[in-house]
Design a protein around this motif. Structure first.
Motif, mmCIF file in Angstrom:
data_model
loop_
_atom_site.group_PDB
_atom_site.id
_atom_site.type_symbol
_atom_site.label_atom_id
_atom_site.label_comp_id
_atom_site.label_asym_id
_atom_site.label_seq_id
_atom_site.Cartn_x
_atom_site.Cartn_y
_atom_site.Cartn_z
ATOM 1 N N ALA A 13 1.108 -35.238 -7.388
ATOM 2 C CA ALA A 13 1.685 -36.570 -7.564
ATOM 3 C C ALA A 13 3.172 -36.475 -7.890
ATOM 4 O O ALA A 13 3.996 -37.159 -7.283
ATOM 5 C CB ALA A 13 0.942 -37.316 -8.669
ATOM 6 N N LEU A 14 3.525 -35.587 -8.846
ATOM 7 C CA LEU A 14 4.931 -35.455 -9.230
ATOM 8 C C LEU A 14 5.789 -35.034 -8.053
ATOM 9 O O LEU A 14 6.880 -35.559 -7.831
ATOM 10 C CB LEU A 14 5.072 -34.419 -10.350
ATOM 11 C CG LEU A 14 4.744 -34.880 -11.762
ATOM 12 C CD1 LEU A 14 4.810 -33.703 -12.717
ATOM 13 C CD2 LEU A 14 5.715 -35.958 -12.202
ATOM 14 N N LEU A 15 5.294 -34.059 -7.275
ATOM 15 C CA LEU A 15 6.100 -33.532 -6.177
ATOM 16 C C LEU A 15 6.168 -34.527 -5.020
ATOM 17 O O LEU A 15 7.238 -34.730 -4.429
ATOM 18 C CB LEU A 15 5.550 -32.190 -5.702
ATOM 19 C CG LEU A 15 5.722 -31.057 -6.722
ATOM 20 C CD1 LEU A 15 5.018 -29.800 -6.268
ATOM 21 C CD2 LEU A 15 7.189 -30.759 -6.963
ATOM 22 N N ALA A 40 8.334 -30.666 -13.010
ATOM 23 C CA ALA A 40 6.981 -30.226 -12.663
ATOM 24 C C ALA A 40 6.882 -28.717 -12.784
ATOM 25 O O ALA A 40 5.871 -28.184 -13.271
ATOM 26 C CB ALA A 40 6.627 -30.675 -11.243
ATOM 27 N N GLY A 41 7.937 -28.009 -12.365
ATOM 28 C CA GLY A 41 7.943 -26.544 -12.450
ATOM 29 C C GLY A 41 7.832 -26.059 -13.883
ATOM 30 O O GLY A 41 7.078 -25.131 -14.181
ATOM 31 N N VAL A 42 8.581 -26.692 -14.797
ATOM 32 C CA VAL A 42 8.511 -26.295 -16.205
ATOM 33 C C VAL A 42 7.093 -26.490 -16.735
ATOM 34 O O VAL A 42 6.536 -25.615 -17.399
ATOM 35 C CB VAL A 42 9.501 -27.114 -17.065
ATOM 36 C CG1 VAL A 42 9.391 -26.714 -18.529
ATOM 37 C CG2 VAL A 42 10.923 -26.918 -16.578
ATOM 38 N N GLY A 62 12.722 -24.634 -11.432
ATOM 39 C CA GLY A 62 12.456 -25.244 -12.727
ATOM 40 C C GLY A 62 11.677 -24.303 -13.625
ATOM 41 O O GLY A 62 12.021 -24.090 -14.797
ATOM 42 N N ALA A 63 10.613 -23.702 -13.044
ATOM 43 C CA ALA A 63 9.783 -22.781 -13.822
ATOM 44 C C ALA A 63 10.587 -21.560 -14.248
ATOM 45 O O ALA A 63 10.495 -21.107 -15.407
ATOM 46 C CB ALA A 63 8.568 -22.364 -12.997
#
Lengths: 294, 310
Positions: free
Chosen positions: A26-28, A211-213, A53-54
């Motif tokens: 959903a976020l992506l 989202a990555g974090v 992000g991650a």
């Protein structure tokens, strides 16, 4: 206790994983839809920006000792700023050309970013610990619910609906929607559309980084974490249609849950079920569940 | 018209001469790889360059034909020509199914759909028992062509690949210059107008998609016999990206562009192989450069220099 011959523990466990995956879909797909709405570009770099992000969170912790909560703020800002640079220096030149060039450019950028990180960190994942405040879990009676996973689901629901509110219910959002319909006219009213486009791209990219974090502690932080995910998200986007923000959110969560259920009842198809749904939707409603064909 | 054909003939002559003479100085296996990828890229170019449809999933046809040819040659004992025909037919059938789904949307949706379908096929081959998973199908026998010509002889194999490549190339050339090709170009330029002229554009696009898939399959099946291997590399999305790169670098919508692009990209991979993941970085960089500054590609720019389309 069993439902359809499946132990409830397993069933709810997979449902939870499905909801988690759905949160990321959903976020992506939301970010992709926001970017596409204004830029008419499908951002192939989205998966790489999610990975960035991650890695940002991972490096902040390793090099500077800044933890998860700092990363949640800093990583989206940094990656979003990088996105703005990409938009200003490269994407800007492509708006007058066929939309496919935007796809090709962002695909190339994704290869470069992922390649650089693979050189540096190899293909294996780096672990990222769950922040202490969100460690542990609760026994709900029918299943065990880890706190961090509950947090991810709640946080992404809040972010998704916040974005929906921003775009559908605020003045800024109304400018954005107007510029999506007719940029020239909005520009004529004295609104700086090019700056709005730049900020929109930055915002979409920042969503991917956020989202990555959040994904870091669940999946491992690895250079390839976004590459396969983005293809599934593309299928989600085709199923939902990019016309509606709410559509992207509902489709993302819905397909995550469907994938989780498939893992319980027919594990062999769990990798492919979203693509099969896509094929079926194309046959029945080519514009997507929430889309309108232009 | 006659003038515009002369330079194409000259360019074709140069290309044939290159592939006939080059094995005297260059490793023939490398050249066979180039020819397989050149045919693959030409097939891809038929769709994007003339139909305006960007497929991001062409690896599924290359890989499917490769698996079908390798499996039928190794397990069922098909002779090489039958294995190649069988592999090509499988790609053709898959092209029909994928095409019916994909042409329901245009532009970037078409790209996303083909990518997603190819990923589905990838996961299927990853799990299916006959593909050998990560190992692939190894030690595929090259066999004897028509029961006579022993293909383990490298020159015999080279001649077969050359003939397959040239036949595929000429077929695509013929298709582009046929009335069918003209209608396809008109759809690329302005689909509503083509519809208003009475053309059933869906059928044209589907036929172009199936032709492209079939020829990509021919390349894949031949490649599997040459390298005696069918593996997941050929169905992975990065392969779909590679064929886009070859065509873009050589020149979208040019006749010889994909061949030049394939030669450059395969050479790059060969010489940069020891650099590991940097190959991806270089490829990505070329993508970015091509899109920003070099959209006509090598052959497109050459054609502009001599003021004739190549």
């Amino acid at each position: 206790m069993e439902i359809f011959g499946v132990p409830t523990q397993a069933l709810f466990g997979q449902l939870l994983i499905g909801l988690i995956n759905g949160s990321f879909y959903a976020l992506l797909s939301l970010g992709l839809a926001v970017i596409f709405g204004l830029l008419n570009i499908i951002n192939f770099t989205h998966g790489a920006q999610y990975m960035l992000g991650a890695f940002c969170a991972y490096l902040l912790l390793e090099k500077l000792g800044l933890g998860y909560w700092w990363a949640l703020v800093i990583a989206p800002v940094l990656v979003g700023a990088l996105g703005i640079i990409i938009e200003r220096t490269m994407l800007k030149q492509l708006y007058k050309l066929d939309h496919l060039y935007g796809l090709l450019l962002t695909f190339g950028l994704a290869l470069v970013i992922q390649g650089v990180f693979r050189n540096q960190y190899g293909s294996s994942g780096q672990p990222y610990a769950i922040p202490p405040a969100l460690a542990g879990g609760h026994n709900l009676g029918f299943m065990f619910l880890p706190t961090y996973r509950a947090w991810v689901i709640v946080a992404s629901v809040v972010i998704c609906f916040g974005t929906w509110f921003l775009i559908e219910r605020t003045k800024l959002g109304s400018y954005l929607r107007a510029a999506t319909e007719n940029p020239e006219l909005v520009q004529a009213f004295g609104i700086n559309v090019p700056r709005m486009i730049t900020l929109t791209y930055g915002f979409g990219v920042a969503l991917a980084a956020l989202a990555g974090v959040m994904a870091g502690p669940i999946y491992q932080v690895s250079p390839q974490m976004g590459a396969d995910l983005i293809i599934v998200v593309f299928a989600v986007v085709v199923i939902g249609g990019m016309g509606s923000i709410m559509g992207s959110i509902l489709t993302g969560f819905g397909l995550g849950v469907l994938e989780g259920l498939t893992k319980v009842f027919y594990p062999e198809a769990s990798n492919t079920v979203i693509f099969i749904v896509m094929a079926l939707v194309l046959l029945v409603k080519p514009a997507g569940l929430f889309g309108t064909q232009k | 018209m006659t003038q515009s054909k002369t330079h194409e003939r000259v360019a074709f002559g140069v290309m044939v001469a290159f592939f006939v003479l080059a094995p005297l100085v260059v490793y023939p296996v490398f050249l066979m790889k180039v020819m397989c990828f050149a045919l693959f890229a030409c097939a891809f170019n038929l769709l994007i360059g003339y139909g305006g449809l960007l497929s991001f999933g062409h690896a599924m046809f290359l890989g499917t034909a490769g698996y079908a040819a390798a499996h039928s040659a190794k397990v069922w004992g098909f002779s090489p020509e039958v294995a190649i025909v069988f592999g090509t037919a499988c790609a053709c059938a898959l092209g029909g199914i994928a095409g019916v789904l994909a042409i329901r949307r245009q532009g970037i949706y078409f790209a996303m759909i083909t990518l997603a379908l190819a990923q589905m096929i990838f996961f299927y081959y990853l799990q299916a028992p006959f593909t050998g998973g990560e190992d692939g199908i190894q030690a595929v026998p090259r066999g004897r062509l028509l029961g006579l010509l022993d293909l383990s002889n490298i020159w015999a194999m080279y001649a077969v690949v050359l003939v397959v490549f040239l036949a595929g190339f000429l077929f695509i050339y013929r298709a582009i210059h046929s009335p069918f090709g003209q209608v396809l170009k008109s759809i690329r330029e302005n689909e509503p107008r083509a519809v208003s002229l009475g053309y059933d554009t869906t059928r044209y696009k589907l036929l172009a998609f199936i032709l492209s898939a079939t020829l990509a399959g021919l390349a894949g099946a031949t490649k599997a016999i040459v390298f005696q291997l069918a593996s997941l590399t050929d169905v992975h999305w990065s392969m779909s990206g590679e064929v886009v790169l070859m065509t873009l670098l050589g020149g979208l919508g040019t006749i010889f562009g994909p061949v030049v692009g394939a030669l450059v990209v395969v050479s790059l991979e060969n010489y940069l192989a020891q650099l590991g993941a940097w190959v991806t970085v270089v490829q990505g960089g070329i993508f970015v450069l091509c899109v920003l500054t070099f959209r006509r590609g090598i052959v497109g720019e050459l054609g502009r220099l001599i003021r004739r389309p190549l």
